[in-house]
Enzyme design. Structure first.
Site, mmCIF file in Angstrom:
data_model
loop_
_atom_site.group_PDB
_atom_site.id
_atom_site.type_symbol
_atom_site.label_atom_id
_atom_site.label_comp_id
_atom_site.label_asym_id
_atom_site.label_seq_id
_atom_site.Cartn_x
_atom_site.Cartn_y
_atom_site.Cartn_z
ATOM 1 N N THR A 132 0.821 -1.211 0.000
ATOM 2 C CA THR A 132 0.000 0.000 0.000
ATOM 3 C C THR A 132 0.857 1.264 0.000
ATOM 4 O O THR A 132 2.008 1.238 0.457
ATOM 5 C CB THR A 132 -0.907 0.012 1.255
ATOM 6 O OG1 THR A 132 -1.564 1.263 1.377
ATOM 7 C CG2 THR A 132 -0.078 -0.203 2.520
ATOM 8 N N ASP A 133 0.279 2.355 -0.463
ATOM 9 C CA ASP A 133 0.981 3.635 -0.392
ATOM 10 C C ASP A 133 1.010 4.193 1.028
ATOM 11 O O ASP A 133 1.760 5.122 1.329
ATOM 12 C CB ASP A 133 0.346 4.661 -1.341
ATOM 13 C CG ASP A 133 -1.147 4.907 -1.096
ATOM 14 O OD1 ASP A 133 -1.713 4.291 -0.176
ATOM 15 O OD2 ASP A 133 -1.737 5.705 -1.836
ATOM 16 N N GLU A 134 0.222 3.618 1.930
ATOM 17 C CA GLU A 134 0.170 4.137 3.295
ATOM 18 C C GLU A 134 1.484 3.945 4.053
ATOM 19 O O GLU A 134 1.711 4.600 5.073
ATOM 20 C CB GLU A 134 -0.993 3.504 4.058
ATOM 21 C CG GLU A 134 -2.347 3.867 3.470
ATOM 22 C CD GLU A 134 -3.499 3.528 4.385
ATOM 23 O OE1 GLU A 134 -3.360 3.667 5.605
ATOM 24 O OE2 GLU A 134 -4.554 3.120 3.865
ATOM 25 N N TYR A 158 -1.960 -0.349 11.002
ATOM 26 C CA TYR A 158 -2.065 -1.026 9.704
ATOM 27 C C TYR A 158 -0.858 -0.747 8.820
ATOM 28 O O TYR A 158 -0.188 -1.661 8.342
ATOM 29 C CB TYR A 158 -3.347 -0.604 8.976
ATOM 30 C CG TYR A 158 -3.316 -0.901 7.499
ATOM 31 C CD1 TYR A 158 -3.175 -2.207 7.045
ATOM 32 C CD2 TYR A 158 -3.396 0.124 6.552
ATOM 33 C CE1 TYR A 158 -3.123 -2.494 5.686
ATOM 34 C CE2 TYR A 158 -3.356 -0.151 5.198
ATOM 35 C CZ TYR A 158 -3.212 -1.461 4.765
ATOM 36 O OH TYR A 158 -3.147 -1.740 3.419
ATOM 37 N N LYS A 162 2.220 -3.233 7.431
ATOM 38 C CA LYS A 162 2.495 -3.421 6.000
ATOM 39 C C LYS A 162 3.922 -3.004 5.664
ATOM 40 O O LYS A 162 4.577 -3.608 4.813
ATOM 41 C CB LYS A 162 1.493 -2.632 5.155
ATOM 42 C CG LYS A 162 0.099 -3.233 5.133
ATOM 43 C CD LYS A 162 0.070 -4.636 4.533
ATOM 44 C CE LYS A 162 0.335 -4.633 3.040
ATOM 45 N NZ LYS A 162 0.258 -5.995 2.461
#
Length: 350
Positions: A132-134, A158, A162
């Protein structure tokens, strides 16, 4: 054959359906079937010899070893993850277990399997981890988009788990030579999306006459990627990507959360008009969640430059397809939005 983890979740299931519609190579689908895993999404594959489903937790090393030995996949595409930020704030332990321990367990199993392959098969093997870009944190309004070299700065349990998963994948390539690939995508949307995420939640609430809750001032920005575009990008990276590399996958669609919800309301006004007024009248603003990142934006030029990929859908065309799908598939939505899920939504979005 390829092995797909998390293939009953939103992106994973769309990938399985997309893969099997495009070629004859079978898929071994491994999913624990937590609350977000839904075999009804894969109903069209019932009876297909090209789709083998195994209800297995990626943290179960013995079970993963058996599957790898029995089916001898040429590639692994790893989607399995806990993915909802709000849930990670309330219960981070599950995210550490699945996203960190699960990825580590899978990597260990894949490394052992890969190490015993004949040389030609070993050279051709790939493991692709979907991220993810998060993991990159939050951007200011004028900051450049996230690139593959942007330092990691995760801000939620989260995204931190990741990020840890990504680091493990990278380490297994550099330490053991495992031919890994990593993709970091922006916010996905489209059919079969579990209705706790923004777009399906807003559609479901709008049709039910409920409020459309938007965090804070609604000015948080995300880049939106239609899920089938994401699937095509993953296929390209799996086929032609360079082992050890990461590739950002974005839709080139930066929108504020308020813009997204307003556009959804306008589409529903067109496709499913109310007896009176507009769905926009149901928009409400609620207290912002802790640590809410202000802006994400993906620079996907590397993927275009090296592998020739660009998204097909604009935000407008993709969102219209999404709204129409939810209107046409209310039985799927009603099946998902029952029981414990309804209680959870009530607790968090009252």
């Amino acid at each position: 054959m390829i092995l797909v983890t998390g293939g009953a979740g939103f992106i994973g299931a769309n990938f399985v359906l997309d893969w099997l519609s495009a070629n004859d190579e079978p898929v071994l689908n491994v999913d624990k079937l937590t609350y977000a895993g839904n075999l009804a999404t894969l109903k069209s594959l019932e009876g297909s010899e090209k789709h083998i489903f195994a209800r297995v937790d990626i943290c179960d090393r013995a079970a993963i070893d058996k599957l790898l030995a029995a089916h001898t996949p040429r590639a692994v595409v790893h989607f399995a993850a806990e993915s909802h930020v709000d849930r990670s704030i309330d219960g981070p332990a599950a995210f550490v277990h699945t996203n960190v321990v699960g990825t580590f367990t899978l990597l260990e199993a894949v490394r052992a399997y890969w190490g015993k392959l004949p040389e030609a098969e070993k050279s051709a093997f790939r493991m692709l981890a979907v991220s993810t870009d998060e993991v990159f944190g939050s951007l200011g309004p004028q900051d450049p988009q996230f690139s593959e070299t942007t330092p990691y700065a995760p801000n939620s349990p989260y995204s931190a788990t990741k990020a840890a998963s990504d680091h493990l994948v990278r380490a297994y390539h550099h330490t053991y030579g495992l031919p890994t690939l990593t993709t970091n995508c922006s916010n996905n949307y489209g059919p079969y999306h579990f209705p706790e995420k923004l777009i399906p939640l807003m559609i479901t609430n709008a049709l039910a006459g409920k409020s459309l809750p938007i965090y804070g001032d609604g000015q948080n920005v995300r880049d939106w990627l239609y899920v089938t575009d994401h699937c095509s990008a993953i296929r390209q990276v799996l086929e032609r990507g360079t082992p050890g590399e990461t590739y950002n996958v974005g839709g080139w669609n930066e929108k504020t959360n308020l813009e997204v919800v307003q556009t959804l309301c306008d589409l529903l006004d067109e496709l499913k008009p109310k007896a009176e007024g507009s769905y926009r009248e149901q928009i409400t603003f609620i207290k912002d969640r802790p640590g809410h990142d202000r802006r994400y934006a993906i620079d996907a030029h590397k993927l275009e430059r090296e592998l020739g990929w660009r998204p097909v859908e604009t935000f407008e065309t993709g969102l219209k397809k999404t709204v129409q799908w939810y209107l046409d598939n209310q039985s799927w939505v009603n099946d998902v939005t029952s029981g414990e899920y309804r209680k959870w939504v009530g607790q968090h979005y009252a």
